[in-house]
Design an enzyme around this catalytic site. Structure first.
Site, PDB file in Angstrom:
ATOM      1  N   HIS A  40       0.719  -1.069   0.106  1.00  0.00           N
ATOM      2  CA  HIS A  40       0.006   0.425   0.113  1.00  0.00           C
ATOM      3  C   HIS A  40       0.479   1.420  -0.363  1.00  0.00           C
ATOM      4  O   HIS A  40       0.129   2.465   0.101  1.00  0.00           O
ATOM      5  CB  HIS A  40      -0.916  -0.279   1.321  1.00  0.00           C
ATOM      6  CG  HIS A  40      -2.113  -1.232   1.209  1.00  0.00           C
ATOM      7  ND1 HIS A  40      -2.929  -1.393   0.104  1.00  0.00           N
ATOM      8  CD2 HIS A  40      -2.050  -1.906   2.243  1.00  0.00           C
ATOM      9  CE1 HIS A  40      -3.219  -2.026   0.351  1.00  0.00           C
ATOM     10  NE2 HIS A  40      -3.205  -2.474   1.268  1.00  0.00           N
ATOM     11  N   ARG A  67       6.956  -6.540   3.050  1.00  0.00           N
ATOM     12  CA  ARG A  67       5.964  -7.440   2.964  1.00  0.00           C
ATOM     13  C   ARG A  67       4.997  -6.969   1.537  1.00  0.00           C
ATOM     14  O   ARG A  67       5.602  -5.530   0.567  1.00  0.00           O
ATOM     15  CB  ARG A  67       4.737  -6.188   3.452  1.00  0.00           C
ATOM     16  CG  ARG A  67       3.162  -6.715   2.550  1.00  0.00           C
ATOM     17  CD  ARG A  67       2.067  -6.294   3.468  1.00  0.00           C
ATOM     18  NE  ARG A  67       1.480  -4.812   3.668  1.00  0.00           N
ATOM     19  CZ  ARG A  67       0.031  -4.235   4.309  1.00  0.00           C
ATOM     20  NH1 ARG A  67      -0.457  -5.330   5.508  1.00  0.00           N
ATOM     21  NH2 ARG A  67      -0.052  -3.181   3.993  1.00  0.00           N
ATOM     22  N   ASP A  81      16.099 -10.612  -3.464  1.00  0.00           N
ATOM     23  CA  ASP A  81      16.980 -10.554  -4.352  1.00  0.00           C
ATOM     24  C   ASP A  81      17.822  -8.845  -3.209  1.00  0.00           C
ATOM     25  O   ASP A  81      18.970  -8.947  -3.036  1.00  0.00           O
ATOM     26  CB  ASP A  81      17.321 -10.410  -5.235  1.00  0.00           C
ATOM     27  CG  ASP A  81      17.242 -11.642  -5.542  1.00  0.00           C
ATOM     28  OD1 ASP A  81      17.372 -13.203  -5.139  1.00  0.00           O
ATOM     29  OD2 ASP A  81      16.569 -11.591  -6.866  1.00  0.00           O
ATOM     30  N   GLN A 143      -0.573 -13.304   5.062  1.00  0.00           N
ATOM     31  CA  GLN A 143      -1.524 -12.879   5.879  1.00  0.00           C
ATOM     32  C   GLN A 143      -2.762 -13.891   6.528  1.00  0.00           C
ATOM     33  O   GLN A 143      -3.161 -13.895   5.069  1.00  0.00           O
ATOM     34  CB  GLN A 143      -1.800 -11.489   5.196  1.00  0.00           C
ATOM     35  CG  GLN A 143      -0.688 -10.425   6.061  1.00  0.00           C
ATOM     36  CD  GLN A 143      -0.188  -8.949   5.295  1.00  0.00           C
ATOM     37  OE1 GLN A 143       0.015  -8.610   4.762  1.00  0.00           O
ATOM     38  NE2 GLN A 143      -1.493  -8.535   6.169  1.00  0.00           N
ATOM     39  N   GLU A 145      -6.831 -12.468   6.031  1.00  0.00           N
ATOM     40  CA  GLU A 145      -7.458 -11.169   5.967  1.00  0.00           C
ATOM     41  C   GLU A 145      -9.108 -10.982   6.050  1.00  0.00           C
ATOM     42  O   GLU A 145      -9.636  -9.649   5.628  1.00  0.00           O
ATOM     43  CB  GLU A 145      -6.050 -10.587   6.118  1.00  0.00           C
ATOM     44  CG  GLU A 145      -5.694 -10.323   4.518  1.00  0.00           C
ATOM     45  CD  GLU A 145      -4.947  -9.390   4.014  1.00  0.00           C
ATOM     46  OE1 GLU A 145      -4.434  -7.676   5.545  1.00  0.00           O
ATOM     47  OE2 GLU A 145      -3.853  -9.242   3.219  1.00  0.00           O
ATOM     48  N   ASP A 171      -7.810  -5.205   7.563  1.00  0.00           N
ATOM     49  CA  ASP A 171      -8.777  -6.476   5.964  1.00  0.00           C
ATOM     50  C   ASP A 171     -10.239  -6.942   6.403  1.00  0.00           C
ATOM     51  O   ASP A 171     -10.702  -7.270   5.820  1.00  0.00           O
ATOM     52  CB  ASP A 171      -7.688  -6.254   5.088  1.00  0.00           C
ATOM     53  CG  ASP A 171      -7.410  -5.500   4.155  1.00  0.00           C
ATOM     54  OD1 ASP A 171      -7.922  -4.647   3.210  1.00  0.00           O
ATOM     55  OD2 ASP A 171      -6.130  -5.577   3.745  1.00  0.00           O
TER      56      ASP A 171
END
Length: 253
Positions: A40, A67, A81, A143, A145, A171
């Site tokens: 986000h 995330r 990486d 997650q 959610e 969420d």
């Protein structure tokens, strides 16, 4: 961190969504890990790499996690990486999606992560040793959610290679139709289901509180680890408090 979670030690992280590496550098000394968000935020791979460097350079032993924007093997391998210690994968709703996330985090023959020199292997200086150890070292946090994720939480938690589950409170509450109502019975029951699934599979379960009152309210439900605070919320609260104090002082004068 994996050992600490499995042994039931109190593990506390914090959250960085702003692009300046100074932010995770400021957060890291007081935390066990810092999540660098790309779901986000407009943060790029370059931003994550710089923020991971900042966490690594900060005092203490905090780990940088990232995330990912979606459960996609290309996105996951590119984040890994950069040298982060692991990834958090959003919106996992079943065992097949959990297996795909684990495979994306692992090199063949255990997974599908592409092999190349990058910051994670010190640009190739530790190439062979990193490839040999990465499958066991990289953290995979999934997650839960949505209502579907809650329903399948036991199957998700039981997938080999899932190191932890994370309840996304915003969420999940929205998906259940009780957005932001942290003590609503529907949300509390859903969280209890995920916690029970984690306990049955010996998979730690955590959540996030953006402000202290949310940390206390959600943390009291029995989670194994917590993410305490979001950089933007802390900045908003600090600005409001300081400016409010200044206005009150000037008005009193």
């Amino acid at each position: 961190m994996r050992d600490a979670l499995r042994e039931g030690e109190p593990v506390v992280g914090t959250w960085a969504s702003l692009a300046d590496p100074a932010v995770p550098e400021l957060l890291a000394p007081d935390a066990d890990f810092v999540v660098l968000d790309t779901e986000h935020t407009p943060n790029s791979l370059e931003t994550v790499a710089d923020c991971a460097r900042a966490v690594d350079a900060a005092p203490g032993e905090a780990l940088p996690l990232a995330r990912v924007a979606w459960n996609d093997p290309v996105r996951i391998k590119r984040l890994l990486d950069t040298g982060v210690a692991g990834v958090m994968v959003p919106m996992v709703e079943g065992a097949a999606e959990a297996e795909a996330a684990v495979e994306a985090c692992r090199y063949p023959p255990d997974g599908v992560r592409g092999i190349a020199t990058a910051r994670a292997s010190d640009y190739g200086r530790n190439f062979e040793s990193y490839v040999e150890s990465a499958n066991g070292d990289v953290l995979t946090v999934l997650q839960v959610e949505t209502a579907a994720g809650v329903e399948n939480a036991a199957d998700i938690a039981a997938v080999d290679g899932v190191d932890a589950l994370f309840v996304g409170p915003a969420d999940l509450s929205a998906n259940l139709g009780v957005f932001g109502q942290w003590s609503h019975p529907d949300l509390v029951d859903a969280i209890a289901t995920v916690l029970e699934a984690g306990e049955a599979a010996d998979t730690p379960v955590g959540t996030l509180g953006s402000r202290p009152e949310e940390v206390r309210a959600l943390g009291s439900l029995g989670f194994d680890f917590l993410i305490a605070g979001v950089d933007t919320a802390m900045l908003l609260d600090g600005v409001a408090e300081a400016v409010g104090a200044a206005r009150e002082t000037l008005s009193a004068g």
